[in-house]
Design a protein around this motif. Structure first.
Motif, short mmCIF file in Angstrom:
data_model
loop_
_atom_site.label_atom_id
_atom_site.label_comp_id
_atom_site.label_asym_id
_atom_site.label_seq_id
_atom_site.Cartn_x
_atom_site.Cartn_y
_atom_site.Cartn_z
N ARG A 191 -29.79 -0.84 -6.15
CA ARG A 191 -29.15 -1.92 -6.35
C ARG A 191 -28.32 -1.93 -4.99
NH1 ARG A 191 -33.40 -3.86 -7.52
NH2 ARG A 191 -34.41 -3.71 -9.81
N GLN A 250 -30.35 0.93 -11.40
CA GLN A 250 -31.64 0.41 -12.75
C GLN A 250 -32.51 0.79 -12.25
OE1 GLN A 250 -31.94 -4.07 -11.20
NE2 GLN A 250 -32.78 -4.53 -13.67
N PHE A 307 -28.81 0.40 -16.29
CA PHE A 307 -28.40 0.42 -15.14
C PHE A 307 -27.31 1.82 -15.36
CE2 PHE A 307 -28.06 -4.35 -15.71
CZ PHE A 307 -28.57 -3.96 -14.75
#
Length: 146
Positions: free
Chosen positions: A121, A81, A87
């Protein structure tokens, strides 16, 4: 003739059972309404390649399915991210940028962005034969356990 059809069906069952058709999701805001999911589909059991797709969803506003192309059952798919909230999906050497405001943006990146990939992430990968999303713990950022 019935016996032949029955035997053919019985021999086909193990072949079909070997096909990959699974999915796993990451709940972005710890809600089921805002997710990134990975889908793996192997249409032919004898083909080692699987088709990879990412589904970006922020319900009820949007949901879109984007193709990552072909990979293998063990292709590691990373989710990064960037500070803007977008993303970066990295599958092997391929990278794509996407977002979850409209779920429509999907662009292949030829190289890493100037500011870097952002914050890792987590990773979609196979564990114990099952596709799963393994969230990155903040104290392990940048580390790789494989």
């Amino acid at each position: 003739m019935r016996l032949r059809a029955l035997l053919t069906a019985l021999f086909a069952v193990p072949l079909l059972a070997a096909c990959v058709d699974d999915r796993a999701s990451w709940q972005i805001d710890d809600t089921r309404e805002h997710t990134l999911s990975l889908i793996r589909e192997q249409p032919l059991v004898w083909d080692k390649k699987v088709n990879l797709y990412v589904v970006v969803s922020r319900m009820p506003a949007c949901t879109r399915r984007h193709s990552l192309g072909a990979g293998t059952e063990n292709t590691r798919v990373e989710i990064w991210q960037v500070p803007s909230g977008a993303f970066i999906v990295k599958a092997g050497r391929r990278m794509y940028a996407t977002e979850s405001q409209t779920c429509e943006a999907w662009a292949r990146l030829d190289e890493e962005p100037e500011g870097g990939l952002g914050e890792l992430r987590g990773v979609f990968r196979t564990r114990n034969g099952e596709l799963t999303f393994v969230a990155e713990k903040p104290d392990q950022a940048g580390g790789d356990d494989e």
